[in-house]
Design a protein around this motif. Structure first.
Motif, PDB file in Angstrom:
ATOM      1  N   ARG A   1      -8.257  -0.516   0.131  1.00  0.00           N
ATOM      2  CA  ARG A   1      -7.606  -1.757  -0.224  1.00  0.00           C
ATOM      3  C   ARG A   1      -8.503  -3.064  -0.140  1.00  0.00           C
ATOM      4  NH1 ARG A   1      -2.540  -2.820  -2.610  1.00  0.00           N
ATOM      5  NH2 ARG A   1      -2.842  -5.056  -2.804  1.00  0.00           N
TER       6      ARG A   1
ATOM      7  N   HIS B   1      -8.988  -5.577  -3.155  1.00  0.00           N
ATOM      8  CA  HIS B   1      -8.596  -6.896  -2.805  1.00  0.00           C
ATOM      9  C   HIS B   1      -9.455  -8.073  -3.401  1.00  0.00           C
ATOM     10  CE1 HIS B   1      -5.816  -9.471  -0.900  1.00  0.00           C
ATOM     11  NE2 HIS B   1      -6.685 -10.158  -0.424  1.00  0.00           N
TER      12      HIS B   1
ATOM     13  N   ILE C   1       1.016  -1.251  -0.027  1.00  0.00           N
ATOM     14  CA  ILE C   1      -0.210   0.181  -0.057  1.00  0.00           C
ATOM     15  C   ILE C   1       0.891   1.123  -0.091  1.00  0.00           C
ATOM     16  CG2 ILE C   1      -1.912   1.197   1.346  1.00  0.00           C
ATOM     17  CD1 ILE C   1      -2.426  -1.509   2.405  1.00  0.00           C
TER      18      ILE C   1
END
Length: 202
Positions: free
Chosen positions: A196, A200, A157
């Motif tokens: 995220r 994902h 990240i």
């Protein structure tokens, strides 16, 4: 089903506990239910004053019950703090989590440790945490993100959680009214987490 998030990694002092609390607080500030799960047997439970749930997962059976129960919850976030230096435990929880986040700080030692963890947990992602706010220090620290991203492309990240002096209040015995810097850091941490997770599960 709750979003099961595991904050793991072998290295101590990588801000796993602070990151987990920040994300829980950020979720609450965004109107999302959240619960923090303590798993480190060497730490004590500190639920007082926290606007999010605090659950005791230090016993393996209790942790299993908490994770199973989260499957019947329709929304919200269950954020499991892995403690440190328990690679077998980390791998086992990472296999069950919707997303595993490995915080790391701007040091060679952290990058070496996080590299081992990323290799051991193929679905985990690394998160720069307690990152410097000084521009010159940020420029120096960026090399750690870049180097890690070269070895593990797409698994780092690139948006850091910046260092906030007052985040220590998050892991104190009691949390009353978090300071504005902590609230801002919590919103940022939650935003990073939510973005995220969305990437994902695509």
């Amino acid at each position: 089903m709750s979003n099961l998030i595991f904050i793991g990694g072998q290295k101590g002092g990588a801000t796993k506990t602070t990151t987990a609390h920040l994300m829980c607080l950020g979720a609450i500030l965004r109107g999302q239910p959240a619960a923090y799960v303590l798993t480190d047997p060497h730490r004590s439970l500190k639920p007082e004053g926290r606007p999010y749930g605090v659950m005791d997962g230090r016993d393996g059976n209790d942790l299993a019950r908490i994770i199973t129960a989260s499957g019947s919850t329709k929304n919200g976030w269950l954020i499991v703090d892995g403690g440190g230096n328990r690679p077998d435990f980390d791998r086992a929880i990472a296999e069950q989590a919707h997303l595993t986040i490995l915080p790391f700080r701007d040091s060679e030692e952290d990058v070496e440790a996080i590299s081992r963890d990323l290799s051991a947990m193929p679905n985990a992602v690394a998160l720069p945490s307690a990152w410097p706010t000084n521009k010159r220090a940020q420029d120096t620290a960026q090399k750690f993100i870049d180097a890690l991203d070269q070895v593990f492309p797409g698994r780092v990240i690139r948006t850091p959680i910046f260092f906030v002096h007052s985040t220590l209040e998050l892991v104190g015995k009691k949390l009353d009214s978090p300071s504005t810097p902590v609230r801002n850091a919590a919103r940022r941490a939650y935003g990073i987490l939510a973005d995220r997770l969305e990437q994902h599960i695509r």
